[in-house]
Design a protein around this motif. Structure first.
Motif, PDB file in Angstrom:
ATOM      1  N   MET A  52       0.756  -1.257   0.101  1.00  0.00           N
ATOM      2  CA  MET A  52       0.123   0.156   0.052  1.00  0.00           C
ATOM      3  C   MET A  52       1.037   1.315   0.065  1.00  0.00           C
ATOM      4  O   MET A  52       0.591   2.067  -0.605  1.00  0.00           O
ATOM      5  N   LEU A  53       2.026   1.295   0.905  1.00  0.00           N
ATOM      6  CA  LEU A  53       2.830   2.648   0.798  1.00  0.00           C
ATOM      7  C   LEU A  53       3.500   2.705  -0.592  1.00  0.00           C
ATOM      8  O   LEU A  53       3.768   3.796  -1.044  1.00  0.00           O
ATOM      9  N   LYS A  55       2.236   1.780  -3.599  1.00  0.00           N
ATOM     10  CA  LYS A  55       1.131   2.344  -4.374  1.00  0.00           C
ATOM     11  C   LYS A  55       1.173   3.811  -4.233  1.00  0.00           C
ATOM     12  O   LYS A  55       0.839   4.698  -5.010  1.00  0.00           O
ATOM     13  N   TYR A  56       0.878   4.187  -2.805  1.00  0.00           N
ATOM     14  CA  TYR A  56       0.669   5.656  -2.469  1.00  0.00           C
ATOM     15  C   TYR A  56       1.779   6.530  -2.801  1.00  0.00           C
ATOM     16  O   TYR A  56       1.506   7.555  -3.300  1.00  0.00           O
ATOM     17  N   TYR A  60       1.904   9.650  -5.209  1.00  0.00           N
ATOM     18  CA  TYR A  60       2.308  10.859  -4.754  1.00  0.00           C
ATOM     19  C   TYR A  60       3.516  11.648  -5.551  1.00  0.00           C
ATOM     20  O   TYR A  60       3.325  12.655  -6.195  1.00  0.00           O
TER      21      TYR A  60
END
Length: 67
Positions: A52-53, A55-56, A60
């Motif tokens: 998840m990090l 992808k985020y 960003y």
């Protein structure tokens, strides 16, 4: 549904069968419990959190590049 027995052997047979079925069900529940405990341990969450990090972070960075 009532079951009628003709002999004590039939009763003993059903009691043994039902006892074995109960023991099997208990062992299956123990297995499920241990699987759930394994899944809930924090080190099993790390790969999904990192995913998840990642992808985020990519989103960003793309937003920063596009702006």
């Amino acid at each position: 549904m009532n079951k009628y027995y003709n002999s004590f052997e039939e009763i003993q047979y059903d009691l043994k069968r039902l006892n074995l079925e109960r023991q099997i069900a208990i062992e299956e529940l123990k297995l499920i419990k241990s699987e759930v405990n394994e899944e809930l341990k924090p080190y099993n969450w790390i790969p999904s959190i990192l995913g998840m990090l990642k992808k985020y972070g990519m989103m960003y960075l793309l937003k920063k590049i596009i702006k």
